[in-house]
Scaffold this motif. Structure first.
Motif, PDB file in Angstrom:
ATOM      1  N   LEU A 176      76.377  84.951   3.920  1.00 18.87           N
ATOM      2  CA  LEU A 176      76.564  85.256   2.494  1.00 18.87           C
ATOM      3  C   LEU A 176      77.262  84.116   1.767  1.00 18.87           C
ATOM      4  N   LYS A 177      78.290  83.560   2.413  1.00 19.98           N
ATOM      5  CA  LYS A 177      79.048  82.459   1.803  1.00 19.98           C
ATOM      6  C   LYS A 177      78.134  81.246   1.625  1.00 19.98           C
ATOM      7  N   MET A 178      77.353  80.942   2.667  1.00 21.22           N
ATOM      8  CA  MET A 178      76.428  79.802   2.583  1.00 21.22           C
ATOM      9  C   MET A 178      75.390  80.050   1.493  1.00 21.22           C
ATOM     10  N   ALA A 179      74.829  81.270   1.463  1.00 17.58           N
ATOM     11  CA  ALA A 179      73.798  81.593   0.465  1.00 17.58           C
ATOM     12  C   ALA A 179      74.349  81.435  -0.949  1.00 17.58           C
ATOM     13  N   SER A 180      75.568  81.879  -1.147  1.00 18.43           N
ATOM     14  CA  SER A 180      76.184  81.784  -2.466  1.00 18.43           C
ATOM     15  C   SER A 180      76.345  80.318  -2.871  1.00 18.43           C
ATOM     16  N   ASN A 181      76.784  79.470  -1.926  1.00 23.10           N
ATOM     17  CA  ASN A 181      76.940  78.037  -2.228  1.00 23.10           C
ATOM     18  C   ASN A 181      75.592  77.356  -2.471  1.00 23.10           C
ATOM     19  N   VAL A 182      74.584  77.716  -1.661  1.00 19.75           N
ATOM     20  CA  VAL A 182      73.252  77.108  -1.806  1.00 19.75           C
ATOM     21  C   VAL A 182      72.676  77.437  -3.184  1.00 19.75           C
ATOM     22  N   LEU A 183      72.824  78.694  -3.592  1.00 21.44           N
ATOM     23  CA  LEU A 183      72.297  79.123  -4.889  1.00 21.44           C
ATOM     24  C   LEU A 183      73.074  78.467  -6.034  1.00 21.44           C
ATOM     25  N   HIS A 184      74.380  78.424  -5.866  1.00 20.21           N
ATOM     26  CA  HIS A 184      75.246  77.775  -6.863  1.00 20.21           C
ATOM     27  C   HIS A 184      74.823  76.317  -7.051  1.00 20.21           C
ATOM     28  N   ARG A 185      74.586  75.644  -5.920  1.00 17.70           N
ATOM     29  CA  ARG A 185      74.177  74.226  -5.966  1.00 17.70           C
ATOM     30  C   ARG A 185      72.820  74.076  -6.658  1.00 17.70           C
ATOM     31  N   TYR A 186      71.899  74.961  -6.343  1.00 18.42           N
ATOM     32  CA  TYR A 186      70.549  74.890  -6.930  1.00 18.42           C
ATOM     33  C   TYR A 186      70.616  75.030  -8.449  1.00 18.42           C
ATOM     34  N   VAL A 187      71.373  76.021  -8.913  1.00 13.05           N
ATOM     35  CA  VAL A 187      71.507  76.239 -10.367  1.00 13.05           C
ATOM     36  C   VAL A 187      72.194  75.038 -11.013  1.00 13.05           C
ATOM     37  N   GLU A 188      73.229  74.542 -10.351  1.00 12.21           N
ATOM     38  CA  GLU A 188      73.978  73.399 -10.895  1.00 12.21           C
ATOM     39  C   GLU A 188      73.091  72.152 -10.994  1.00 12.21           C
ATOM     40  N   GLU A 189      72.245  71.944  -9.985  1.00 14.06           N
ATOM     41  CA  GLU A 189      71.342  70.780 -10.009  1.00 14.06           C
ATOM     42  C   GLU A 189      70.312  70.905 -11.136  1.00 14.06           C
ATOM     43  N   LEU A 190      69.798  72.123 -11.320  1.00 11.86           N
ATOM     44  CA  LEU A 190      68.825  72.322 -12.409  1.00 11.86           C
ATOM     45  C   LEU A 190      69.487  72.111 -13.770  1.00 11.86           C
ATOM     46  N   GLU A 191      70.687  72.651 -13.929  1.00 13.57           N
ATOM     47  CA  GLU A 191      71.412  72.479 -15.205  1.00 13.57           C
ATOM     48  C   GLU A 191      71.692  70.999 -15.451  1.00 13.57           C
ATOM     49  N   ASP A 192      72.078  70.311 -14.390  1.00 14.69           N
ATOM     50  CA  ASP A 192      72.397  68.887 -14.484  1.00 14.69           C
ATOM     51  C   ASP A 192      71.171  68.078 -14.914  1.00 14.69           C
ATOM     52  N   THR A 193      70.028  68.373 -14.289  1.00  9.46           N
ATOM     53  CA  THR A 193      68.789  67.650 -14.614  1.00  9.46           C
ATOM     54  C   THR A 193      68.371  67.941 -16.049  1.00  9.46           C
ATOM     55  N   LEU A 194      68.480  69.203 -16.436  1.00  8.23           N
ATOM     56  CA  LEU A 194      68.099  69.608 -17.791  1.00  8.23           C
ATOM     57  C   LEU A 194      68.943  68.881 -18.836  1.00  8.23           C
ATOM     58  N   LEU A 195      70.254  68.879 -18.626  1.00  8.33           N
ATOM     59  CA  LEU A 195      71.148  68.202 -19.579  1.00  8.33           C
ATOM     60  C   LEU A 195      70.906  66.705 -19.596  1.00  8.33           C
ATOM     61  N   THR A 196      70.603  66.140 -18.423  1.00  3.31           N
ATOM     62  CA  THR A 196      70.336  64.698 -18.345  1.00  3.31           C
ATOM     63  C   THR A 196      69.107  64.343 -19.180  1.00  3.31           C
ATOM     64  N   TYR A 197      68.062  65.165 -19.081  1.00  2.00           N
ATOM     65  CA  TYR A 197      66.858  64.943 -19.903  1.00  2.00           C
ATOM     66  C   TYR A 197      67.209  64.997 -21.381  1.00  2.00           C
ATOM     67  N   LYS A 198      68.046  65.974 -21.734  1.00  2.00           N
ATOM     68  CA  LYS A 198      68.375  66.150 -23.149  1.00  2.00           C
ATOM     69  C   LYS A 198      69.220  64.996 -23.678  1.00  2.00           C
ATOM     70  N   MET A 199      70.061  64.430 -22.818  1.00  2.00           N
ATOM     71  CA  MET A 199      70.962  63.353 -23.243  1.00  2.00           C
ATOM     72  C   MET A 199      70.293  61.989 -23.217  1.00  2.00           C
ATOM     73  N   PHE A 200      69.181  61.876 -22.495  1.00  4.14           N
ATOM     74  CA  PHE A 200      68.570  60.564 -22.256  1.00  4.14           C
ATOM     75  C   PHE A 200      67.917  59.993 -23.515  1.00  4.14           C
ATOM     76  N   ASP A 201      68.306  58.769 -23.859  1.00  8.62           N
ATOM     77  CA  ASP A 201      67.658  58.044 -24.965  1.00  8.62           C
ATOM     78  C   ASP A 201      66.631  57.099 -24.356  1.00  8.62           C
ATOM     79  N   ASP A 202      65.416  57.154 -24.885  1.00  6.29           N
ATOM     80  CA  ASP A 202      64.362  56.286 -24.345  1.00  6.29           C
ATOM     81  C   ASP A 202      64.792  54.827 -24.365  1.00  6.29           C
ATOM     82  N   VAL A 203      64.470  54.131 -23.290  1.00  5.29           N
ATOM     83  CA  VAL A 203      64.778  52.714 -23.207  1.00  5.29           C
ATOM     84  C   VAL A 203      63.566  52.025 -22.588  1.00  5.29           C
TER      85      VAL A 203
END
Ligand code: SF4
Ligand code: SF4
Length: 238
Positions: A176-203
């Protein structure tokens, strides 16, 4: 018709995030218990000789490490696996285009995200001790990828990396502890990628172009794009 790829990717990520938040921790824990896992402390995931030991860091990981460690460099710009800033091929001087960085017209290297620093032998810089007696020097504050290894999620599926501890019995509470961390990490990675796309200025980038290396001190400029925006980092090359 011109497709706005960033908009499409953003919508896909938002959908994946919504689906990720609906995943049941208990179902994930059952899957982990069925697979089985107990860390044998072999250090394989921390050493380069054990395979791809690149530890990707989310923005949350970087801020947590920076706030809780006395060390001066807890994160470096993300590189493709198997290359280092000490590698001339990475600086556009080699023949392998796949390893060449994205460079802008000023010679700055552009990359997305951060990773843990590694020693010249490729092992994690925080690994202490010798072969088979090594231990993590930042165990209490180690990043989420290390806490959840060998499990991770992609497109809603539980996946596993190479690890000699797989198949060993694991209790329900540890699952259960591992599952909770794995899911937490997955959501955090998706949020991180999403925000990175939003913040990215084309270069405008020139893949394969040589990076600018300052002659007097051998430094290169790296622009790291993450969920907070763009950051300029000077790295020394050997
Ligand atoms: S997680 Fe797996 S690979 Fe890493 S130290 Fe433990 S047993 Fe070894
Ligand atoms: S931070 Fe610790 S657990 Fe993670 S790769 Fe480095 S030594 Fe291994």
């Amino acid at each position: 018709m011109v497709l706005d790829y960033r908009l499409i990717l953003t919508q896909q990520l938002e959908l994946m995030l919504k689906q990720a938040r609906d995943i049941s921790v208990e179902d994930l824990a059952s899957e982990i218990q069925r697979i089985g896992f107990a860390c044998t402390m072999c250090g394989g995931c921390c050493r380069r000789s054990g395979g791809d030991n690149c530890v990707f860091l989310t923005t949350v990981d970087v801020e947590y490490l920076e706030g809780n460690s006395q060390m001066d460099q807890v994160a470096i710009p993300m590189l493709a696996d198997g290359i280092n800033y000490s590698s001339r091929s990475y600086l556009g001087c080699g023949s392998d285009d796949a390893l060449s960085p994205d460079v802008d017209q000023e010679g700055n290297i552009h990359t997305f995200g951060w990773m843990l620093p590694r020693n010249s032998n490729g092992d994690c810089r925080f690994l202490q001790g010798s072969l088979n007696t090594g231990k993590c020097g930042i165990y209490e504050i180690r990043p989420m990828l290390c806490r959840t290894y060998p499990f991770y999620m992609d497109e809603g599926q539980l996946l596993i990396s190479e690890c000699e501890g797989l198949g060993c019995a694991i209790s329900w509470s540890d699952s259960l502890k591992m599952a909770s961390n794995v899911l937490h990490r997955y959501v955090e990675e998706l949020e991180d990628t999403l925000l990175t796309y939003k913040m990215f200025d084309d270069v405008e980038l020139y893949p394969g172009a040589p990076a600018s290396v300052e002659q007097e001190n051998g430094m290169v400029n790296v622009i790291v794009h993450d969920a907070r925006g763009a950051h300029r980092v000077s790295m020394r090359i050997e």
